[in-house]
Design an enzyme around this catalytic site. Structure first.
Site, PDB file in Angstrom:
ATOM      1  N   ASP A   1      -7.258   5.042  -7.141  1.00 35.52           N
ATOM      2  CA  ASP A   1      -7.375   6.405  -6.605  1.00 35.52           C
ATOM      3  C   ASP A   1      -8.577   7.123  -7.185  1.00 35.52           C
ATOM      4  O   ASP A   1      -9.209   7.921  -6.499  1.00 35.52           O
ATOM      5  CB  ASP A   1      -6.084   7.188  -6.878  1.00 35.52           C
ATOM      6  CG  ASP A   1      -5.046   6.915  -5.807  1.00 35.52           C
ATOM      7  OD1 ASP A   1      -5.413   6.948  -4.618  1.00 35.52           O
ATOM      8  OD2 ASP A   1      -3.889   6.639  -6.150  1.00 35.52           O
TER       9      ASP A   1
ATOM     10  N   HIS B   1       2.638 -10.026  10.801  1.00 32.67           N
ATOM     11  CA  HIS B   1       3.633 -10.334   9.769  1.00 32.67           C
ATOM     12  C   HIS B   1       3.321 -11.644   9.059  1.00 32.67           C
ATOM     13  O   HIS B   1       3.541 -11.775   7.852  1.00 32.67           O
ATOM     14  CB  HIS B   1       5.027 -10.365  10.398  1.00 32.67           C
ATOM     15  CG  HIS B   1       5.559  -8.995  10.675  1.00 32.67           C
ATOM     16  ND1 HIS B   1       6.551  -8.738  11.579  1.00 32.67           N
ATOM     17  CD2 HIS B   1       5.211  -7.791  10.161  1.00 32.67           C
ATOM     18  CE1 HIS B   1       6.812  -7.440  11.605  1.00 32.67           C
ATOM     19  NE2 HIS B   1       5.995  -6.843  10.751  1.00 32.67           N
TER      20      HIS B   1
ATOM     21  N   GLU C   1      -6.247   9.643 -12.393  1.00 34.26           N
ATOM     22  CA  GLU C   1      -6.648   9.056 -11.113  1.00 34.26           C
ATOM     23  C   GLU C   1      -7.277  10.063 -10.163  1.00 34.26           C
ATOM     24  O   GLU C   1      -7.563   9.742  -9.020  1.00 34.26           O
ATOM     25  CB  GLU C   1      -5.485   8.302 -10.452  1.00 34.26           C
ATOM     26  CG  GLU C   1      -4.195   9.056 -10.350  1.00 34.26           C
ATOM     27  CD  GLU C   1      -3.072   8.209  -9.762  1.00 34.26           C
ATOM     28  OE1 GLU C   1      -3.307   7.132  -9.222  1.00 34.26           O
ATOM     29  OE2 GLU C   1      -1.922   8.687  -9.843  1.00 34.26           O
TER      30      GLU C   1
ATOM     31  N   CYS D   1      -4.844   0.845 -15.385  1.00 32.81           N
ATOM     32  CA  CYS D   1      -3.852   0.102 -14.601  1.00 32.81           C
ATOM     33  C   CYS D   1      -4.287  -0.079 -13.158  1.00 32.81           C
ATOM     34  O   CYS D   1      -3.581  -0.676 -12.362  1.00 32.81           O
ATOM     35  CB  CYS D   1      -2.487   0.769 -14.674  1.00 32.81           C
ATOM     36  SG  CYS D   1      -2.497   2.445 -14.035  1.00 32.81           S
TER      37      CYS D   1
HETATM   38  C1  PEP Z   1      -4.416   3.574  -9.021  1.00 31.14           C
HETATM   39  O1  PEP Z   1      -4.558   4.539  -8.240  1.00 31.14           O
HETATM   40  O2  PEP Z   1      -5.359   2.975  -9.562  1.00 31.14           O
HETATM   41  C2  PEP Z   1      -3.063   3.085  -9.322  1.00 31.14           C
HETATM   42  C3  PEP Z   1      -2.843   2.176 -10.237  1.00 31.14           C
HETATM   43  O3  PEP Z   1      -2.041   3.593  -8.562  1.00 31.14           O
HETATM   44  P1  PEP Z   1      -1.696   3.099  -7.062  1.00 31.14           P
HETATM   45  O4  PEP Z   1      -2.603   1.935  -6.751  1.00 31.14           O
HETATM   46  O5  PEP Z   1      -0.250   2.722  -7.063  1.00 31.14           O
HETATM   47  O6  PEP Z   1      -1.995   4.313  -6.252  1.00 31.14           O
HETATM   48 MG    MG Z   2      -2.827   5.746  -7.680  1.00 32.20          MG
END
Ligand code: PEP
Ligand code: MG
Length: 836
Positions: free
Chosen positions: A718, A457, A694, A765
């Site tokens: 992903d 933690h 993704e 993202c």
């Molecule tokens: C990703 O997969 O790049 C993404 C932005 O989603 P997460 O990291 O929340 O799976």
């Molecule tokens: Mg993702």
């Protein structure tokens, strides 16, 4: 009163009879809840099937348990997954404890309302104490209210492990543990919380060992691992209801790691002269004087105490610490520091743990002082946890030590505050979560510990606070002279014990240069990011709360590129209702001024599980029901979220993003649903709708998706995992899950080309967007929006301004032909060196 008479149950509803094994719900159809029958209802009211007492009603009014006069307990459950409705569509006509008569109306319901929102309308009548009774079915295909449906007969005497005079008040069941990492502190706290909601006494059994469910430490001491089969026994007037709730908490719930703060891959440096190697728990490079933090020293136990006084002293100290933790919880909650909140909520539960209190009270009764009694009670539990052979459980003994220290300080009147030299590197055998919060307020530079682990933690908190931290350095770290100047290079997992003046100066310069660069970049962070040849790149932020959004806005974000809405759904025992969601999303929009906000629909499944939304166990969860596929299993959850999203304003600033899309139909389905909801809510326009790219299938289908989507946003985290077939959280593969792999670049190029055919924009993202080395490549491949962590907005905007988009485009094309991610990285360094 219990007897052996055959009891006839009359049909509580009218409609076709359905065999339990044909009911569309794994839990009921597998009969773990007990034997029973389903009815597909044609009427709108549930009637009592016999005389009896209502022994449990669900708060959400969708289920009720009736105890018949012979002791048989009958659970009547209305529809499948109807708890999601939170009581909407149901009207409870009786109260808990009420005596009811056969044929008396119990619950009235709105068939149409439920039909539109839930998986199935089938009503279930389940015998939950099947160890004492059994059902005899009257073969009939249709039930008619009030007409005989079943018989209940008593079984021959059944033995139970803990038989009492009143066997009908006992219930037992077994379940396989699916919590990641086994039954550690947070799931144990959930089991305790569940057990405390019932009057029955409940115990968990594994092999020959057992523990009461109301004691976290005793549950932990069972050393239960993931996939272990455990038994639960409950005894008391609501034993069956308690059993079902505890089984559900044990078997279906997995605690959710906060999606945005994951453990770094453990790096351990090899020992070199003048250095100690450890494990990186939080990255960074700092130098500073060493300061030891020591625990409270116990004064000698003089004996001859008056037990009543010692109990009073202990209770007062516990109360004081409880108050302090509650203040921490309020602050963590207010700032949506999810990890911090969960950790200290567990501490609060541990403070009330019956096993700890009992052990302390016994010691006090034997003449020990409160401080020694408490301290020894904790030591005993720590020893047990450490002997279980589980790293995770051993690390949790640090939470107990935290409470040991806090209560001792309260008993001995010590404040726990200490005077630190500025910029100190704090060393300890093992710091506790509350030490860490105290140290953060004192602006320490870094932390190092002899013991501890990267999943403790303290490590989670240190990462969340951006405080460089090394753990597992060994006892040598405790032999260094106080005040000695050190270099803590957490990035390379080493503590430099005798850095030369040059090295200290180098670290100081590096840190200073970083700070100055950051300050310089912040000056222009609120201006748009244009490449040298005038291409505008939007730099947005990834956030998980309105607090993060406020920070993103203050740091110059052009918008929110990804709001991970999971934060609103995790670490709670019920789903957020529509209004809660509207408020949460609106807060994020409000925090962003006039900037756009992309809100991703809930992305759970895989390793992210929800307490109240049981998902089937899966052999390969990341290839299973996650992201948008959840709609397949729990359509009402997505439906409620879409309704909430449509009600934030202004609509033009809200953009909806769908995770884990693999085919066009999934997008079309949600589009139609949104359009229908817009009509229902009287809206003339719907928010823009985007798709996450993704999975490789989505990247390859980008052109087809772009035809129906307003924008595409690439999730490189992903996309890397699925393209490279490497788990994104695999410590041993961490260095190779690199989104700059040429295969990923090809998919990104393909996505941008497909989107361009329909004049759609593409953003990124995933974490690659925050990597400045990747900025020119992404721009060159056609990406026009980068969503990064809030503190990197100035840095990435600065990087964009140094680039020529035309040149990025021509060079990026050549990178697609390179052989590896390493080669791409090297080429990027050559083509686009960093300038200060
Ligand atoms: C990703 O997969 O790049 C993404 C932005 O989603 P997460 O990291 O929340 O799976
Ligand atoms: Mg993702």
């Amino acid at each position: 009163m219990h007897n052996n008479k055959k009891l006839t149950l009359n049909a509580p509803l009218s409609g076709p009879v359905v065999k339990l094994s044909h009911v569309p719900d794994d839990v009921f159809s597998s009969a773990v809840m007990g034997d029973g029958i389903g009815i597909d209802p044609l009427n709108d009211c549930l009637f009592a099937p016999c005389d009896g007492v209502v022994v449990h009603v669900a708060k959400t009014a969708h289920a009720l348990t009736l105890r018949a006069e012979n002791g048989a307990e009958l659970l009547m459950h209305l529809g499948i997954d109807t708890f999601e409705l939170q009581g909407e569509g149901f009207e409870l006509l009786v109260k808990n404890g009420a005596q009811v008569y056969s044929g008396q109306p119990l619950i009235r319901f709105d068939l149409d309302y439920i039909a539109q929102r839930c998986k199935s309308l089938i009503r279930l009548l389940v015998l939950t104490n099947g160890e004492q009774f059994e059902l005899q079915f009257l073969e009939q295909s249709t039930a008619q209210v009030g007409e005989p449906l079943l018989h209940v007969v008593a079984r021959q005497a059944v033995g139970t492990p803990e038989a009492t005079d009143n066997p009908s008040l006992q219930a037992q069941g077994s379940v396989r543990i699916t919590h990641k990492g086994g039954l550690h502190a947070r799931p144990a706290a959930l089991v305790r919380q569940t057990a405390l909601g019932f009057k029955s006494a409940s115990r968990l059994h594994i092999g020959a060992n057992s523990a009461p469910c109301d004691s976290i430490v005793r549950l932990l001491a069972l050393g239960i691992s993931e996939q272990d089969e455990v038994q639960v026994s409950c005894e008391g007037e609501d034993a069956d209801a308690a059993l079902q709730a505890i089984l559900a908490a044990l078997g279906k719930v997995r605690s959710v790691p906060a999606p945005h703060v994951s453990a770094p891959a453990p790096i351990r440096a090899s020992n070199q002269p003048g250095q100690l190697s450890g494990v990186c728990a939080a990255p960074g490079l700092v130098s500073g004087p060493l300061f030891y933090l020591t625990g409270v020293q116990l004064p000698p136990d003089l004996g001859n105490y008056i037990p009543e006084q010692q109990i009073l002293a202990l209770n007062t100290a516990l109360e004081q610490v409880r108050g302090e933790i509650q203040l921490t919880l309020i602050a963590a909650r207010a700032q949506r520091r999810v990890d911090e909140e969960a950790i200290f909520a567990t501490h609060l539960a541990l403070l009330e743990d019956s096993a700890l209190l009992q052990a302390s009270h016994i010691a006090i009764a034997q003449g020990r002082g409160a401080a020694h009694a408490w301290s020894e009670a904790i030591e005993q539990q720590c020893t047990i946890l450490k002997s279980l052979g589980s790293t995770l459980l051993a690390e949790r003994s640090n939470d107990l030590r935290d409470l040991q220290q806090r209560v001792l300080r309260a008993l001995l009147g010590e404040s726990g505050q200490c005077q630190l030299p500025p910029g100190a590197i704090v060393a300890a055998f093992e710091l506790t979560p509350s030490d860490l919060l105290m140290l953060c307020e004192q602006n320490v530079a870094g932390l190092c510990m002899a013991a501890g682990g990267a999943t403790s933690h303290v490590a989670i908190l240190a990462r969340g606070k951006g405080l460089p931290c090394l753990v597992a350095l060994g006892r040598e770290v405790l032999d260094l002279p106080d005040g000695q100047h050190l270099v803590l290079d957490a990035d390379n997992a080493r503590l430099e014990l005798a850095p030369t003046a040059e090295r200290i100066e180098q670290v100081r310069q590096t840190t200073l240069a970083r700070q100055q660069r950051f300050a310089r970049q912040q000056v222009h962070a609120h201006e748009p990011a244009l490449t040298r040849d005038g291409l505008h790149i939007e730099i947005a932020a990834n956030v998980a709360s309105s607090h993060d959004a406020a920070s993103a806005h203050a740091n110059g974000a052009d918008g929110v590129g990804l709001l991970r809405t999971e934060f609103l759904f995790v670490d709670r025992s019920t789903a957020p209702n529509e209004q809660e969601q509207i408020t949460a999303y609106q807060d994020v929009l409000d925090a962003m001024g006039d900037k756009p906000v992309i809100i991703r629909t809930i992305d759970v499944g895989g390793d992210k599980q929800l307490d109240y939304l049981p998902l089937p166990d899966e052999a390969n969860p990341v290839l299973g029901l996650r992201g948008i596929r959840l709609a397949q299993l729990h359509p009402q959850v997505l439906d409620r979220q879409l309704r909430a999203l449509l009600q934030v304003s202004p609509t033009q600033r809200c953009r909806i993003l769908l995770p884990m899309i693999t085919e066009v139909d999934e997008l079309l389905h949600i589009r139609q649903q949104l359009d229908a909801l817009c009509i229902e809510l009287g809206l003339s326009e719907r928010p823009q709708l985007g798709v996450m790219i993704e999975v490789p299938a989505a990247a390859l289908m980008a052109e087809q998706l772009a035809e129906h989507a307003d924008f595409l946003s690439i999730g490189t985290n992903d996309l890397s995992q699925y393209t490279l077939a490497m788990d994104r959280d695999h410590a041993g593969l961490a260095a190779r899950v690199d989104a700059l792999h040429p295969a990923l670049l090809r998919l990104i190029a393909h996505t941008c080309a497909g989107a361009a055919l329909h004049q759609r924009w593409v953003g990124v993202c995933g974490a690659l967007a925050s990597d400045p080395l990747a900025t020119p490549v992404l721009i060159g491949l056609g990406v026009r929006e980068l969503s990064v962590s809030p503190l990197q907005i100035g840095e990435i905007k600065d990087r964009v301004r140094q680039l020529d988009a035309g040149m990025c485009q021509s060079i990026s094309k050549t990178l697609l032909n390179l052989s590896s991610a390493g080669a791409v990285r090297e080429a990027c360094r050559q083509h686009w060196p960093f300038s200060d």
